[in-house]
Scaffold this motif. Sequence first.
Motif, PDB file in Angstrom:
ATOM      1  N   GLY A   1       0.819  -1.204   0.000  1.00  7.93           N
ATOM      2  CA  GLY A   1       0.000   0.000   0.000  1.00  7.93           C
ATOM      3  C   GLY A   1       0.856   1.259   0.000  1.00  7.93           C
ATOM      4  O   GLY A   1       0.671   2.142   0.810  1.00  7.93           O
ATOM      5  N   GLU A   2       1.826   1.332  -0.957  1.00 12.88           N
ATOM      6  CA  GLU A   2       2.722   2.497  -0.960  1.00 12.88           C
ATOM      7  C   GLU A   2       1.950   3.808  -1.102  1.00 12.88           C
ATOM      8  O   GLU A   2       2.130   4.731  -0.335  1.00 12.88           O
ATOM      9  CB  GLU A   2       3.755   2.353  -2.069  1.00 12.88           C
ATOM     10  N   GLY A   3       1.075   3.847  -2.106  1.00 14.39           N
ATOM     11  CA  GLY A   3       0.263   5.053  -2.240  1.00 14.39           C
ATOM     12  C   GLY A   3      -0.794   5.050  -1.148  1.00 14.39           C
ATOM     13  O   GLY A   3      -1.348   4.012  -0.812  1.00 14.39           O
ATOM     14  N   MET A   4      -1.064   6.212  -0.565  1.00 16.03           N
ATOM     15  CA  MET A   4      -2.062   6.263   0.492  1.00 16.03           C
ATOM     16  C   MET A   4      -3.444   6.026  -0.090  1.00 16.03           C
ATOM     17  O   MET A   4      -3.794   6.576  -1.119  1.00 16.03           O
ATOM     18  CB  MET A   4      -2.059   7.622   1.158  1.00 16.03           C
TER      19      MET A   4
ATOM     20  N   ARG B   1      -7.850   5.784   0.554  1.00 12.81           N
ATOM     21  CA  ARG B   1      -8.857   6.664   1.141  1.00 12.81           C
ATOM     22  C   ARG B   1      -9.018   6.468   2.646  1.00 12.81           C
ATOM     23  O   ARG B   1      -9.176   7.421   3.381  1.00 12.81           O
ATOM     24  CB  ARG B   1     -10.194   6.436   0.442  1.00 12.81           C
TER      25      ARG B   1
ATOM     26  N   GLU C   1      -6.858   5.602   4.782  1.00 18.31           N
ATOM     27  CA  GLU C   1      -5.751   6.188   5.524  1.00 18.31           C
ATOM     28  C   GLU C   1      -5.867   7.701   5.629  1.00 18.31           C
ATOM     29  O   GLU C   1      -5.517   8.272   6.651  1.00 18.31           O
ATOM     30  CB  GLU C   1      -4.450   5.843   4.836  1.00 18.31           C
ATOM     31  N   THR C   2      -6.302   8.342   4.552  1.00 16.65           N
ATOM     32  CA  THR C   2      -6.431   9.797   4.603  1.00 16.65           C
ATOM     33  C   THR C   2      -7.511  10.175   5.612  1.00 16.65           C
ATOM     34  O   THR C   2      -7.343  11.092   6.418  1.00 16.65           O
ATOM     35  CB  THR C   2      -6.796  10.361   3.211  1.00 16.65           C
TER      36      THR C   2
ATOM     37  N   CYS D   1      -1.875  -0.659   6.989  1.00 17.27           N
ATOM     38  CA  CYS D   1      -2.311  -0.212   5.655  1.00 17.27           C
ATOM     39  C   CYS D   1      -1.193  -0.338   4.645  1.00 17.27           C
ATOM     40  O   CYS D   1      -1.397  -0.779   3.515  1.00 17.27           O
ATOM     41  CB  CYS D   1      -2.738   1.262   5.690  1.00 17.27           C
ATOM     42  N   ARG D   2       0.002   0.100   5.070  1.00 14.64           N
ATOM     43  CA  ARG D   2       1.133   0.148   4.164  1.00 14.64           C
ATOM     44  C   ARG D   2       1.575  -1.242   3.759  1.00 14.64           C
ATOM     45  O   ARG D   2       1.970  -1.468   2.617  1.00 14.64           O
ATOM     46  CB  ARG D   2       2.271   0.871   4.881  1.00 14.64           C
TER      47      ARG D   2
END
Lengths: 240, 240, 240, 240
Positions: B18-21, B23, B25-26, B81-82
């Motif tokens: 999950g490199e790109g964040m 939803r 996570e934001t 998440c990551r």
Amino acid sequence: MADSAPQPNLAGSVTMRGEGMNRIETFVAAAFAFAVTMLVISVGSIPQSFEEFVLALKTIPAFAASFAVIVWIWHAHATWCRRYGLEDGMSIFLSSLLVFLVLIYIYPLRLMMQSLFHFLSDGALPFIFPLKTLEQARFMFTFYGIGFLCVGLNFIGLYRYALRRQEPLALSPYEVTEARYDVHVWVVAVCISLLSLILAWVLPAQWLSLAGFTYFLLFPCYTVLDNRHRKALAAIAVQD
Amino acid sequence: MADSAPQPNLAGSVTMRGEGMNRIETFVAAAFAFAVTMLVISVGSIPQSFEEFVLALKTIPAFAASFAVIVWIWHAHATWCRRYGLEDGMSIFLSSLLVFLVLIYIYPLRLMMQSLFHFLSDGALPFIFPLKTLEQARFMFTFYGIGFLCVGLNFIGLYRYALRRQEPLALSPYEVTEARYDVHVWVVAVCISLLSLILAWVLPAQWLSLAGFTYFLLFPCYTVLDNRHRKALAAIAVQD
Amino acid sequence: MADSAPQPNLAGSVTMRGEGMNRIETFVAAAFAFAVTMLVISVGSIPQSFEEFVLALKTIPAFAASFAVIVWIWHAHATWCRRYGLEDGMSIFLSSLLVFLVLIYIYPLRLMMQSLFHFLSDGALPFIFPLKTLEQARFMFTFYGIGFLCVGLNFIGLYRYALRRQEPLALSPYEVTEARYDVHVWVVAVCISLLSLILAWVLPAQWLSLAGFTYFLLFPCYTVLDNRHRKALAAIAVQD
Amino acid sequence: MADSAPQPNLAGSVTMRGEGMNRIETFVAAAFAFAVTMLVISVGSIPQSFEEFVLALKTIPAFAASFAVIVWIWHAHATWCRRYGLEDGMSIFLSSLLVFLVLIYIYPLRLMMQSLFHFLSDGALPFIFPLKTLEQARFMFTFYGIGFLCVGLNFIGLYRYALRRQEPLALSPYEVTEARYDVHVWVVAVCISLLSLILAWVLPAQWLSLAGFTYFLLFPCYTVLDNRHRKALAAIAVQD
């Protein structure tokens, strides 16, 4: 299945066109996160004694239910963004409108949930908002009905807009079926809020709470809708 | 090591799926950021005189400790998440539940930290929340115990869910060991909060504060767990 | 030049290793955004009359100066993230600590800026925080000095950590020079806050405000540092 | 057309250089999201009775109008970021300044919208901010005029900066025309706020409200500007 981790675009899967978060989503996520936080941490009401603390605890069920509704709406919007990755004028307009509606409805929603739990717990859970006349109660149900109606129309607008752009988006037949299902999901929500609106004005005083319980019809309706949708998807899979 | 900058997936490393964040996570980051900000900037209490300012300074240690706990929980969720990059229904449900739990516990957490520093400083640091009876004190410890228990169960759920999806995620043996370690980390947290819950009701008044100090057992337990984990990872590295 | 839009890694440029925003940055950005918003929109003080409105306007210069300081710190942290893309334990610890420091200092910062503009405007701009004794004034300068010192040490820690990881990050000689320059930038900030701290306790009452004006030394110091830095970079460019 | 989903860079399209959100945008999005949320959820004014609730409902039109203005400004900034992807010193300075201006103007904006709806509804919608003298009314219009002027100058600055960097950004002739159009959009906004500023001081009392209605000139002006712009773009398309 459509909602799990990204997969290659086989028949029976949805391509995620908006994998990277765009600006609308960050704006919406921040506004929603802020709104739910405000729901809980009512700055003016940090408990200063044990008694106030216990009172604050009793509002947790109503908060939990409101929180669930907000997260549901946020998630529905995030799913839309992720599937279609649209960031044009209409998407921004409809998304902003959704944030606006949610911000207006956030405290009233909590109020309605408090009245629900006040009713269900037979008065054990608090409801700090005295309604004095029958007309006031009818007004409250009308207000909520209109709000939920607007949220529903907003989502119908979002999915219909995605369907209108199915050519530039290159939606597969599977994805078109998926988008139509989501339009139906929100048409049901709109119908139920219309029913609640009508009941709010025709029911006699002793049955008025039914106007609120109407929203529980969402659960059986969505079960039926979901079953029909699975069959439709299965039929497409057979075709391929 | 597993937690440092992205590396190629050698034996002994964790692939960051999950490199790109996404939803969730934001949303979680915004809610947590907002929650910690509210912890400090209590709007109603901007100091208006030097005396109030000094009083506000005395709450800094309790704030720092609460801040550290929130950042710990946020970081634990961000790591999850990551590593797995999951964004499906169950992930969103468990992540939302975590935000909900943190929002409910944020002011009580600060309160408990204030009482801790009030105790440790022998009354020099303030505690503005008078508990009048023994039952009230038992209640507070019970409330915190349940909260910490729920956070622990939530993380066990998140890591067990990732393990159940180990095939679609293609987790390496190293990564499975890593995920199991994280399940154990939170099982320990759950056990310690259960112990605190029991102590909160069986201890006599003069020993009741031990129910709070039980949570310090986390430090030695995690040291032991961490050592065992390093050995398990070394064993895997030898096998390759 | 190093700070402009992404460029290929020529000699004399900095590779941006953290182009995509990571979790720390979103958390930090949300907390900082919230903090500056709270600076302005003090909920308790929405002006209710024209007189209150005019009073609120008079706090704009102090707000602008505080806002600039917070944005400066946020930008310095964002630059660090963008250059090194680190997301490990130490980076999260130092970044969280920075958020913590900023949150604690946000209202005091505004207070100090108010007193500055009160002084500069010869009383025309308001300062609503009466200091009664000399010791109170010394205490305030000490408090700010320690806060600025901690922020400086935090950034020195961040850049030194990046330098310690220069091998895995594969920093070019140009980039090492750049990172060392940033260490120096914050060493200067630390020295100036130490000087202010000393002055806060040795100066007689009539000269005490000099402890605050000490921070203006940052401007000439940074001009000198920047010139030296440009020459160092030019020397590297010649070597290549 | 330029504002729709990303397209390959044909003649007549705009390359999106900032597809991934950068740090400025997240900061700006979070600050704006907080600001609009604060607009609605005025913590101190959660309605505690049906009467207060109805009063709160009457502020919805003014809130909706303010919300629309803030979303417009946010969207204009997000579009700029997405087109040019600039993240250097000047971009951060101008973007921070925009956040600062919006934060200062957010409550006054709501106030002005309240007065507008108070006027349009012939007093049915509330305006809780009594202006006692003619000079106070002139002052308010001046204040808004300056604010809108500054926002306009800020955007002119942003687009002119992008044009000054057209070589490193490799802007196509189409994109240069697009950027110049946006400069004109904001030059019009600046001219209209200047006109409002002048009217605020020369108009007699009975015509003073015209200084506010001046801003409605934006709509016809933008229609004219948009038509001219479409023709200019068509001319470029013909050349290719």
